[in-house]
Each structure stands twice: as C-alpha cells, then as structure tokens.
Design a protein around this motif. Structure first.
Motif, mmCIF file in Angstrom:
data_model
loop_
_atom_site.group_PDB
_atom_site.id
_atom_site.type_symbol
_atom_site.label_atom_id
_atom_site.label_comp_id
_atom_site.label_asym_id
_atom_site.label_seq_id
_atom_site.Cartn_x
_atom_site.Cartn_y
_atom_site.Cartn_z
ATOM 1 N N LEU A 68 36.319 -47.149 43.615
ATOM 2 C CA LEU A 68 35.360 -48.210 43.294
ATOM 3 C C LEU A 68 35.642 -48.740 41.886
ATOM 4 C CD1 LEU A 68 32.115 -46.491 44.645
ATOM 5 C CD2 LEU A 68 33.571 -48.149 45.818
ATOM 6 N N GLN A 69 34.807 -49.670 41.438
ATOM 7 C CA GLN A 69 34.866 -50.215 40.089
ATOM 8 C C GLN A 69 33.581 -49.799 39.365
ATOM 9 O OE1 GLN A 69 37.587 -51.929 38.929
ATOM 10 N NE2 GLN A 69 38.493 -51.415 40.912
ATOM 11 N N PRO A 70 33.535 -48.575 38.834
ATOM 12 C CA PRO A 70 32.279 -48.071 38.259
ATOM 13 C C PRO A 70 31.710 -48.922 37.145
ATOM 14 C CG PRO A 70 33.837 -46.278 38.602
ATOM 15 C CD PRO A 70 34.589 -47.542 38.834
ATOM 16 N N PHE A 71 32.569 -49.522 36.322
ATOM 17 C CA PHE A 71 32.037 -50.325 35.211
ATOM 18 C C PHE A 71 31.326 -51.569 35.727
ATOM 19 C CE2 PHE A 71 36.504 -51.320 35.856
ATOM 20 C CZ PHE A 71 36.520 -52.708 35.965
ATOM 21 N N GLU A 72 31.823 -52.172 36.818
ATOM 22 C CA GLU A 72 31.118 -53.313 37.410
ATOM 23 C C GLU A 72 29.780 -52.872 37.985
ATOM 24 O OE1 GLU A 72 31.952 -56.296 37.139
ATOM 25 O OE2 GLU A 72 34.119 -56.469 36.915
ATOM 26 N N LEU A 73 29.777 -51.736 38.678
ATOM 27 C CA LEU A 73 28.519 -51.215 39.222
ATOM 28 C C LEU A 73 27.529 -50.919 38.102
ATOM 29 C CD1 LEU A 73 29.895 -48.774 41.954
ATOM 30 C CD2 LEU A 73 28.842 -51.007 42.311
ATOM 31 N N TYR A 74 28.041 -50.457 36.975
ATOM 32 C CA TYR A 74 27.174 -50.176 35.824
ATOM 33 C C TYR A 74 26.514 -51.450 35.317
ATOM 34 C CZ TYR A 74 26.251 -49.733 30.800
ATOM 35 O OH TYR A 74 25.690 -49.807 29.546
#
Length: 569
Positions: A383-389
């Motif tokens: 996934l793209q954790p920074f985008e989800l953040y």
C-alpha cells in the motif's frame, strides 16, 4: 527436492525476544477462584446465554449457543456455580463491557458428557456443525469461526491447504511450543481439515528460527504416514500473515478484493488444527488455549490457560515485576493495551505481554511527515501508507478507501520504520472505525426510509381498497334500486342520477330508506283521541302532503293553542 520459495513485498526484522519463554515446557495454569467467560469471543453474532445465576455447570457444558452461522459456541471451562450472567470488562482497549458468564469453580473439574465423531464416516455438514458447536475459532488472532473455512467451495475441493506455524511477532512462542510438544495432534487435526476440504496438497509453513518445531512436525508427519510437506521459510515479519505466507509458499499474490479461496488455497493456524483434533477425537470443546507470558516478568513461559481466567492470575505465575504499568494482549507490533490487569483470557489471547516504561519506553513525540517513503517500502500489503495517513488525518475517508485502506493488516511495519515517529496504524484504525460507523448510520437511515416508504405504500393500498369497496357497494345499490319501484317522486330523481355518480346513488338510497321508515312508522300517543283532535291531525297531514313538508303559512287550527297575532293597537 527443496520447494522453491517466494518473497512478499516489504516486511521488517525486529528483535525476536523468543528464547526466554521457550526454555521450559508448557505447564497447566491452576484453577482461579473466579472465571469470567465473555459470550462474544469470535467474529459474528453474540451467542445466547443458556445458563442463569445459581445454576451449576460441568466442564465443557454449553453455556452460550451460537447466534446463527457466523458465530461460535461458548462452554464452561470447569465445573462450578454460575454466580452471575452480567456485563463485565472485556479484553479490548476500548474498556467496554461484554455480557459474560461468571463461574465460581468447585475444584472438582468434572467433565460433562462428551460427544465424539468419526470424521471419515460423518457427512461434511454435520462435521462443520459439530466444530461450530465446539466453539472452535481461528487461534492465530483473527478468531474467525473455523467451521466457515472448512467448506471446499463451489468446485468441491481445495488445491492447497496451508498450515500457519510461522508465528512471526516478537515475544510470542505459544505456537512454537505447541508444535514442539503436541505435533502429533496438530498433524491429526490437519488430516481432518484436509479430508473436509478435499485438498490436493498440504504445506506447513514454519519460520526457520524455530528448528525444534520444524523437526517435531516432520517427525509427526512421518509417524502418522501423512503426505504433508513441512517447509522452513525465511524469518521476516509479518511472514505469519495469511496472504504473506501463501505468497511465500505458493507464489500466489492474492489481489485487492479477492480471497485466497478464489485461487484454491485455504489457511489455518496450527493451534486451530489442534483444537479441531481435540474436538472430534476427544470430544473436548475449546475451553483453554496456550498463552505466552513474557516481557516484564522474572520467568517467561507458556501456560495452558482456561478461558475466562483473569490475566493477572496468569502473570502472577511468572513473577510480575513491581514496575509493571500495563498488559498488552499480543505482541509489541500488533498487540492491544488492556484496560485493566484482571481482564479475562479469551480465545484470541495468544500472549500476555507485561510492559513497563523501562522495557517499552513511551514513544518520542510525533513529528511532521517528511515523505521519505520508508513506510511504503516496508508495507507487506504493498500500500501507500503515507497517502493513507494524509487522507485519514484530513478525514477524507472516501479517498482512503480508494487507496485500499481495508487491505491494511495493521501489522505496524510502517510505524516501526517511520523516522517521524508517527503512529500510522492508529490513524488507519481511526479511519476504519469512522467508515464502519457511517456505514452503520447509513444502514439505519436506509432501513428508516424503507419503513417510511412501506408505510406510505400501505396507506395508499388501504385507500384503494376502501375506494374499491365503496364502488362495489355503490354498484350493488344501483342494481337494487333498478329492481325496486321508486317510493315517490323525490326518490325517483336521485335514483336516475345514481348511474352517473356513486355518491348520489348512496344518498338516494339513504333518502329512500328514510322515507320508507317514516311511512311505516306509527304515531305515538294517539290512542283515545277526541273527534276534534283527530280532525285537526288529519288537516295537518293533508296540508303537509300538499305543501311538500313545508310548514303551514295560514292560521293555526283551532284548539292547537296558537292564536293569530293581535292587530289592534
């Protein structure tokens, strides 16, 4: 010939801290003075309580019946007296309560009558119902009702059955010790699962930092004469995740929105396989489990603990240190902080991690994201954790879902490598809970709208039914008037108009009935009248007939008590 293994994306290698709790064998924890057995211990509906306060129960007796198919039963862990059926603090960081059965053990530990099944001669549906009623759930942490995963699917068979013995999280060693000491039971339980799923092959995945468990399982497979392959996989967190283990063993990448069963693969934990063996072969429902006690204790160890035992009673066996501040259920990566020390051990409790500020110091203050991308490189779900953040922080839950928020397994790899010390998993959990809450609100709103629309539909239907009844009655009246002679001229005109208007027909019918009743009515108090009074009445009736019921305009008849107006001054 060695099996070719594959790699999954991301992952980390934290310190394992497993050696201390594997130096001694599993020991059975003593009976506590009080057991608190929550009724809801699996994904799905809450079981219905079958006991009441003051009732005596036996060990293994059913105390909570499964609520539908997506649920699992609950049993008494020992014999004793039910002192209450009431809400009690549950093993969850929310601090909420859950309806629980509180049992005071009698010390006798007497079993109820047990049922056993021969899995080879029992129909599959009956086997699955038996597993459901034995209260067996996934013991790897997900606590998903096991009987639902024992269905081979539309094709009637499963290509690969994967047994998960990876146990990748630091400090936790309950599966490791179970494989070392009870490998034969695990293999027998796996054979039962293989029979139900009609699996072509069985792969038992164990991390290579557990050589004793690998050797014990290989010996048990040979002793039982089973065609199962025990595979040592590279140690990397979170290799114990179902999708990650399937990827390593088979090379199958389960994409977003799909399940492993879509690709002919099903995965079970080794503890679950052992529980299936215990239930079908010995008749024992799931009333205990192996629990690791580690962390801030003098003697880390694994215990076989009855469900419902207070965690503080278990930790006391290992020598809790005085600077303990909290308990975690699970490991340091995915574990949940408990709201108290006396919360009960449940089916999901694989480890009680005793924490202190020295062992687990408070995290540094959160800083701004520097967009380094380390979280994306470590994410095993790709996934793209920074985008989800960013989306979670901005409460843009729609965009978070577009970036596959619910594919996050909350392993904590992203937060582990984050140089800004951002508790990323907390943000993802917040977003998931908000989305679930809005879905529940939307569902409730949809149900309210449906009830309102059905109410309007019912009212319209009742109006139509009433109008139909009136029309039918009007038609009946018209038919009746057509066959009856008119009573007088006044009634004939409305009867003619009745063909044009149902309401006029009803009015005409009412007038006809009133006139008929008036004609048939006999005057009251007319006996023994004088000739003069009788003549006066006849005059009035004659005048009424000639004037159409209009009041008389001439002078009142003599003898009626009325007089003409006085015209003289």
């Amino acid at each position: 010939m060695m099996r070719s293994l594959f790699r999954f994306h991301g992952g980390v290698k934290p310190a394992t801290n497993k050696a201390a709790s594997t130096s001694e064998p599993i020991v059975k924890a003593p009976l506590p003075p009080r057991l608190v057995v929550p009724l809801h211990q699996s994904i799905g509906g809450t079981p219905h309580p079958l006991v009441r306060a003051g009732q005596r129960v036996l060990k293994g007796e059913l105390i909570g019946a499964a609520d539908g198919n997506v649920s699992s039963a609950v049993h008494a862990p020992t014999s004793g007296l039910v002192t209450a059926v009431e809400p009690a603090l549950m093993a969850h960081p929310s601090g909420l309560t859950m309806l629980s059965v509180i049992i005071e053990p009698d010390g006798e530990d007497r079993w109820a009558e047990l049922d056993r099944l021969n899995y080879k001669s029992t129909p599959p549906d009956e086997l699955r119902d038996f597993v459901r009623d034995a209260g067996i759930v996934g013991l790897g942490g997900a606590v998903f009702p096991t009987h639902l995963k024992m269905n081979p699917g539309r094709e009637g068979r499963t290509r690969t059955l994967v047994l998960n013995g990876a146990e990748c999280e630091p400090f936790i060693t309950c599966d490791d010790m179970l494989m070392r000491e009870r490998a034969a039971g695990i293999v027998k339980g796996t054979a039962i699962l293989r029979h139900l799923l009609q699996a072509d092959e069985v792969l038992i995945g164990i991390e290579d930092n557990k050589p004793e468990a690998v050797a014990a399982m290989q010996t048990a497979v040979r002793a039982e004469g089973e065609s199962m392959e025990v595979v040592a996989i590279p140690t990397r967190y979170p290799a114990g995740g179902a999708k990650q283990l399937i990827r390593v063993l088979t090379g199958i990448e389960v994409p977003h929105g799909r399940r492993s069963t879509d690709f002919g693969v099903q995965c079970f934990n080794v503890g679950t396989a052992y529980a299936v063996f215990e239930a079908l072969t010995c008749g024992h429902p799931l009333i205990s489990r192996i629990v690791t006690v580690a962390g801030n204790v003098d003697r880390p160890r694994n215990y076989e603990v009855l469900i419902g035992t207070p965690m503080s009673d278990v930790v006391r066996l290992s020598g809790q240190r005085t600077d303990t501040t909290r308990y975690l259920m699970g490991g340091p990566m995915m574990g949940m902080r408990m709201p108290g020390f006396d919360v009960p051990v449940v089916k999901a409790t694989n480890c009680i991690l005793v924490a202190s500020d020295a062992l687990f110091p408070p995290p540094p203050p959160e800083q701004a994201c520097i967009r380094c991308g380390e979280c994306a490189r470590a994410c095993p779900a790709d996934l793209q954790p920074f985008e989800l953040y960013w989306f979670s922080r901005a409460k843009n839950f729609g965009k978070a879902q577009e970036y596959n928020l619910f594919d996050c397994i909350e392993c904590g790899c992203c937060a582990y490598v984050c140089p800004s010390h951002i508790p990323l998993v907390d943000y993802y959990r917040f977003s998931k809970s908000e989305i679930w809450a809005r879905e529940r609100d939307k569902s409730a709103s949809d149900q309210a709208r449906e009830r309102f629309e059905f109410r309007n539909f019912r009212q319209e239907r009742e109006k139509e039914e009433k109008a139909a009844k009136l029309a039918a009655k009007a038609a009946e009246t018209r038919a009746k008037l057509a066959t009856e002679p008119a009573v007088d001229g006044a009634a004939a005109t409305p009867a003619a108009d009745a063909a044009e208007d149902p309401k006029k027909a009803l009015i005409a019918a009412a007038l006809a009935r009133a006139q008929a009743q008036r004609a048939a009515a006999q005057p009251k108090n007319t006996d023994n009248l004088s000739a003069e009074t009788q003549a006066e009445i006849e005059q009035i009736e004659a005048r009424r007939r000639t004037t159409g019921n209009a009041p008389a305009s001439g002078p009142a008849p003599a003898g009626t008590g009325a007089s003409a107006p006085d015209t003289q001054p």
